[in-house]
Design a protein around this motif. Structure first.
Motif, PDB file in Angstrom:
ATOM      1  N   ILE A  27      52.630  62.969  19.637  1.00 56.27           N
ATOM      2  CA  ILE A  27      53.798  63.327  18.817  1.00 56.27           C
ATOM      3  C   ILE A  27      54.435  64.609  19.341  1.00 56.27           C
ATOM      4  CG2 ILE A  27      54.521  64.105  16.526  1.00 56.27           C
ATOM      5  CD1 ILE A  27      52.554  62.112  15.351  1.00 56.27           C
ATOM      6  N   SER A  28      53.622  65.596  19.687  1.00 57.80           N
ATOM      7  CA  SER A  28      54.181  66.849  20.198  1.00 57.80           C
ATOM      8  C   SER A  28      54.809  66.640  21.571  1.00 57.80           C
ATOM      9  CB  SER A  28      53.111  67.928  20.257  1.00 57.80           C
ATOM     10  OG  SER A  28      52.106  67.568  21.171  1.00 57.80           O
ATOM     11  N   ALA A  29      54.236  65.768  22.393  1.00 54.23           N
ATOM     12  CA  ALA A  29      54.830  65.478  23.702  1.00 54.23           C
ATOM     13  C   ALA A  29      56.183  64.786  23.539  1.00 54.23           C
ATOM     14  CB  ALA A  29      53.894  64.611  24.521  1.00 54.23           C
ATOM     15  N   ALA A  30      56.298  63.906  22.565  1.00 52.30           N
ATOM     16  CA  ALA A  30      57.576  63.238  22.309  1.00 52.30           C
ATOM     17  C   ALA A  30      58.621  64.228  21.811  1.00 52.30           C
ATOM     18  CB  ALA A  30      57.388  62.110  21.307  1.00 52.30           C
ATOM     19  N   ALA A  31      58.211  65.162  20.954  1.00 53.61           N
ATOM     20  CA  ALA A  31      59.153  66.162  20.451  1.00 53.61           C
ATOM     21  C   ALA A  31      59.630  67.078  21.575  1.00 53.61           C
ATOM     22  CB  ALA A  31      58.495  66.982  19.336  1.00 53.61           C
ATOM     23  N   ILE A  32      58.725  67.481  22.460  1.00 56.66           N
ATOM     24  CA  ILE A  32      59.112  68.329  23.586  1.00 56.66           C
ATOM     25  C   ILE A  32      60.061  67.581  24.511  1.00 56.66           C
ATOM     26  CG2 ILE A  32      58.208  69.440  25.665  1.00 56.66           C
ATOM     27  CD1 ILE A  32      55.763  70.230  24.003  1.00 56.66           C
ATOM     28  N   ALA A  33      59.822  66.293  24.730  1.00 53.14           N
ATOM     29  CA  ALA A  33      60.701  65.499  25.582  1.00 53.14           C
ATOM     30  C   ALA A  33      62.091  65.365  24.975  1.00 53.14           C
ATOM     31  CB  ALA A  33      60.092  64.122  25.814  1.00 53.14           C
ATOM     32  N   ILE A  34      62.168  65.191  23.672  1.00 55.44           N
ATOM     33  CA  ILE A  34      63.478  65.086  23.010  1.00 55.44           C
ATOM     34  C   ILE A  34      64.233  66.398  23.111  1.00 55.44           C
ATOM     35  CG2 ILE A  34      64.578  64.813  20.749  1.00 55.44           C
ATOM     36  CD1 ILE A  34      62.445  62.695  20.139  1.00 55.44           C
ATOM     37  N   PHE A  35      63.545  67.527  22.891  1.00 57.32           N
ATOM     38  CA  PHE A  35      64.202  68.828  23.036  1.00 57.32           C
ATOM     39  C   PHE A  35      64.660  69.052  24.476  1.00 57.32           C
ATOM     40  CE2 PHE A  35      61.845  70.206  19.104  1.00 57.32           C
ATOM     41  CZ  PHE A  35      62.984  70.404  18.344  1.00 57.32           C
ATOM     42  N   SER A  36      63.861  68.611  25.428  1.00 53.56           N
ATOM     43  CA  SER A  36      64.218  68.781  26.834  1.00 53.56           C
ATOM     44  C   SER A  36      65.473  67.987  27.180  1.00 53.56           C
ATOM     45  CB  SER A  36      63.045  68.339  27.705  1.00 53.56           C
ATOM     46  OG  SER A  36      63.398  68.419  29.059  1.00 53.56           O
ATOM     47  N   VAL A  37      65.556  66.767  26.706  1.00 57.01           N
ATOM     48  CA  VAL A  37      66.756  65.957  26.952  1.00 57.01           C
ATOM     49  C   VAL A  37      67.963  66.582  26.265  1.00 57.01           C
ATOM     50  CG1 VAL A  37      67.814  63.707  26.465  1.00 57.01           C
ATOM     51  CG2 VAL A  37      65.498  63.825  27.355  1.00 57.01           C
ATOM     52  N   GLY A  38      67.775  67.126  25.077  1.00 56.09           N
ATOM     53  CA  GLY A  38      68.870  67.794  24.369  1.00 56.09           C
ATOM     54  C   GLY A  38      69.386  69.013  25.125  1.00 56.09           C
ATOM     55  N   PHE A  39      68.478  69.824  25.646  1.00 52.63           N
ATOM     56  CA  PHE A  39      68.904  70.985  26.432  1.00 52.63           C
ATOM     57  C   PHE A  39      69.630  70.563  27.703  1.00 52.63           C
ATOM     58  CE2 PHE A  39      65.429  73.641  24.334  1.00 52.63           C
ATOM     59  CZ  PHE A  39      66.339  74.335  23.554  1.00 52.63           C
ATOM     60  N   SER A  63      72.905  77.246  33.032  1.00 50.79           N
ATOM     61  CA  SER A  63      71.683  77.421  33.808  1.00 50.79           C
ATOM     62  C   SER A  63      70.487  77.721  32.888  1.00 50.79           C
ATOM     63  CB  SER A  63      71.852  78.536  34.824  1.00 50.79           C
ATOM     64  OG  SER A  63      71.992  79.785  34.183  1.00 50.79           O
ATOM     65  N   MET A  64      70.724  78.448  31.807  1.00 49.97           N
ATOM     66  CA  MET A  64      69.647  78.719  30.871  1.00 49.97           C
ATOM     67  C   MET A  64      69.215  77.444  30.144  1.00 49.97           C
ATOM     68  SD  MET A  64      68.751  81.732  31.331  1.00 49.97           S
ATOM     69  CE  MET A  64      67.577  81.820  30.026  1.00 49.97           C
ATOM     70  N   PHE A  65      70.178  76.587  29.790  1.00 49.00           N
ATOM     71  CA  PHE A  65      69.830  75.331  29.138  1.00 49.00           C
ATOM     72  C   PHE A  65      69.020  74.435  30.090  1.00 49.00           C
ATOM     73  CE2 PHE A  65      73.516  76.067  26.168  1.00 49.00           C
ATOM     74  CZ  PHE A  65      72.719  76.224  25.044  1.00 49.00           C
ATOM     75  N   TYR A  66      69.387  74.413  31.377  1.00 50.56           N
ATOM     76  CA  TYR A  66      68.620  73.631  32.328  1.00 50.56           C
ATOM     77  C   TYR A  66      67.225  74.214  32.539  1.00 50.56           C
ATOM     78  CZ  TYR A  66      72.481  70.615  33.690  1.00 50.56           C
ATOM     79  OH  TYR A  66      73.471  69.685  33.675  1.00 50.56           O
ATOM     80  N   THR A  67      67.109  75.541  32.479  1.00 52.39           N
ATOM     81  CA  THR A  67      65.791  76.166  32.591  1.00 52.39           C
ATOM     82  C   THR A  67      64.926  75.801  31.393  1.00 52.39           C
ATOM     83  OG1 THR A  67      66.785  78.005  33.807  1.00 52.39           O
ATOM     84  CG2 THR A  67      64.591  78.367  32.844  1.00 52.39           C
ATOM     85  N   PHE A  68      65.514  75.826  30.197  1.00 55.08           N
ATOM     86  CA  PHE A  68      64.762  75.441  29.000  1.00 55.08           C
ATOM     87  C   PHE A  68      64.372  73.972  29.043  1.00 55.08           C
ATOM     88  CE2 PHE A  68      67.118  78.920  26.482  1.00 55.08           C
ATOM     89  CZ  PHE A  68      66.221  79.865  26.904  1.00 55.08           C
ATOM     90  N   ALA A  69      65.227  73.129  29.630  1.00 53.51           N
ATOM     91  CA  ALA A  69      64.908  71.703  29.717  1.00 53.51           C
ATOM     92  C   ALA A  69      63.736  71.457  30.661  1.00 53.51           C
ATOM     93  CB  ALA A  69      66.143  70.928  30.203  1.00 53.51           C
ATOM     94  N   GLY A  70      63.607  72.314  31.649  1.00 55.99           N
ATOM     95  CA  GLY A  70      62.497  72.132  32.602  1.00 55.99           C
ATOM     96  C   GLY A  70      61.197  72.529  31.995  1.00 55.99           C
TER      97      GLY A  70
END
Length: 70
Positions: A27-39, A63-70
């Protein structure tokens, strides 16, 4: 055949190694993936707005949003 793992459990009563996943981790991995796609989407929007009307100040937030997505 678990002959490789015999040294971990010596004797005749060696148990079968089972691989189980914990629900909390998935569940936490799915939430992190969703936030990453959003960023990544927000970063793409910033870049598209930057190139559209020559707004160079939007490249740093992108660039900060792409860094957060990574």
């Amino acid at each position: 055949n678990c002959s490789y793992f015999k040294h971990f459990t010596p004797g005749e009563s060696s148990e079968i190694f089972e691989v189980t996943t914990q629900k909390e981790y998935s569940i936490s991995a799915a939430a992190i993936a969703i936030f990453s796609v959003g960023f990544a989407i927000i970063g793409t929007i910033c870049i598209l707005l930057s190139f559209g009307k020559k707004r160079d100040y939007l490249l740093k937030p992108a660039s900060m949003f792409y860094t957060f997505a990574g």
